[in-house]
Design an enzyme around this catalytic site. Structure first.
Site, short mmCIF file in Angstrom:
data_model
loop_
_atom_site.label_atom_id
_atom_site.label_comp_id
_atom_site.label_asym_id
_atom_site.label_seq_id
_atom_site.Cartn_x
_atom_site.Cartn_y
_atom_site.Cartn_z
N HIS A 263 0.84 -1.20 0.00
CA HIS A 263 0.00 0.00 0.00
C HIS A 263 0.88 1.25 0.00
O HIS A 263 0.69 2.16 -0.82
CB HIS A 263 -0.90 -0.03 1.25
CG HIS A 263 -1.72 1.21 1.46
ND1 HIS A 263 -3.09 1.20 1.38
CD2 HIS A 263 -1.36 2.49 1.77
CE1 HIS A 263 -3.54 2.43 1.61
NE2 HIS A 263 -2.51 3.23 1.86
N GLU A 264 1.84 1.28 0.92
CA GLU A 264 2.72 2.45 1.02
C GLU A 264 3.65 2.55 -0.20
O GLU A 264 3.95 3.65 -0.68
CB GLU A 264 3.55 2.39 2.30
CG GLU A 264 2.73 2.30 3.58
CD GLU A 264 1.79 3.47 3.78
OE1 GLU A 264 1.98 4.50 3.11
OE2 GLU A 264 0.86 3.35 4.59
N HIS B 42 1.90 4.27 -3.05
CA HIS B 42 1.94 5.73 -2.91
C HIS B 42 3.29 6.27 -3.40
O HIS B 42 3.36 7.22 -4.18
CB HIS B 42 1.78 6.12 -1.44
CG HIS B 42 0.38 6.03 -0.91
ND1 HIS B 42 -0.71 6.60 -1.54
CD2 HIS B 42 -0.11 5.45 0.23
CE1 HIS B 42 -1.80 6.35 -0.83
NE2 HIS B 42 -1.45 5.67 0.24
#
Length: 265
Positions: free
Chosen positions: A58-59, A62
């Site tokens: 998820h990170e 980004h």
């Protein structure tokens, strides 16, 4: 403002993440094969490791999207190595989501990669950077639920099915929570570039408390019931019934005796 360019070493996958993948693979095999002496412990380790892997990705989503949108500083910060220890707030991104998982089986959104927004070119890219993380959770949800909605469960052991159901519950919950247009969550980050400057300045002080406000509101019985009914409806639409959800959660809590129904499937 960081000016270092992203080099090859900044993109090398961290041994920490490789270790997480190894734990996920080994414990997943233990759940699938029934090799573990304590099935609940195997489910706990498998689901927790897989959940942390999804948080890292998820990170990473980004950071990777930010890199291609103009913020070359993310490499020097270690965000492209998939190492959760490199996040701005490792506690928020990894520890708290795992604690919430243990306490209540809910996919708490994490969030701790600092993007230098001044480097990003255009509002669409700003929005895409914020959306990239929760879209990763959506992809994980699709993968976890695929055997159910494809009716491809023949030969899949019950313990593994229950584990996938719990992982799907976490990913669906995280996706929905992350996309809420609440300051401090990714959903607000998607719409923020399009808001008037005055509105953004007024909202900014409340961003650190956005997630707390969401959980406070969900703590209202009538609101919480609607939210979790929506989660259940999504999972049912993807082919995951109440039995799989309940058994996944009961087995995960290995420190408590699991219902015989879940062990005899």
């Amino acid at each position: 403002m960081t000016t270092a360019a992203t080099g090859r070493s900044d993109r090398r996958i961290s041994p920490v993440f490789v270790g997480l993948l190894a734990v996920t693979a080994v414990t997943g095999w233990a759940v699938w094969s029934g090799f573990a002496a304590q099935p609940g412990l195997a489910v706990f380790l498998f689901v927790t490791a897989a959940w942390i892997v999804s948080l890292c990705l998820h990170e990473y989503a980004h950071a990777r999207t930010a890199l291609h949108s103009g913020d070359i500083s993310v490499g020097a910060k270690g965000y492209l190595t998939l190492n959760p220890l490199k996040y701005t707030h490792a506690l928020l991104s990894v520890v708290l989501p795992v604690v919430f998982l243990i306490m209540g089986g809910i996919g708490l959104p994490g969030g701790a990669v600092f993007i230098e927004r001044g480097r990003i070119r255009g509002r669409w890219r700003q929005s895409l950077i914020s959306a990239a993380g929760p879209l990763t959770n959506v992809l994980f949800a699709v993968v976890c639920t695929a055997p159910f909605w494809l009716h491809a469960l023949d030969g899949v052991p019950a313990l593994f099915r229950f584990s996938l159901a719990l992982l799907a519950l976490l990913q669906v919950t995280a996706s929905i929570l992350n996309f809420l247009p609440v300051p401090g969550l990714d959903g607000y980050g998607v719409i923020e570039p399009w808001l008037p400057l005055g509105v953004k300045r007024q909202v900014e002080p409340f961003a650190p408390f956005g997630l707390l406000a969401v959980f406070a509101i969900l703590g209202i019985p009538s609101v919480g019931a609607v939210f979790f009914d929506a989660i259940d409806a999504v999972l049912r639409g993807l082919g995951i019934d109440d039995l799989h959800q309940a058994c996944g959660w009961e087995l995960y809590r290995f420190w408590r005796p699991a219902p015989e129904l879940c062990l005899s499937q």
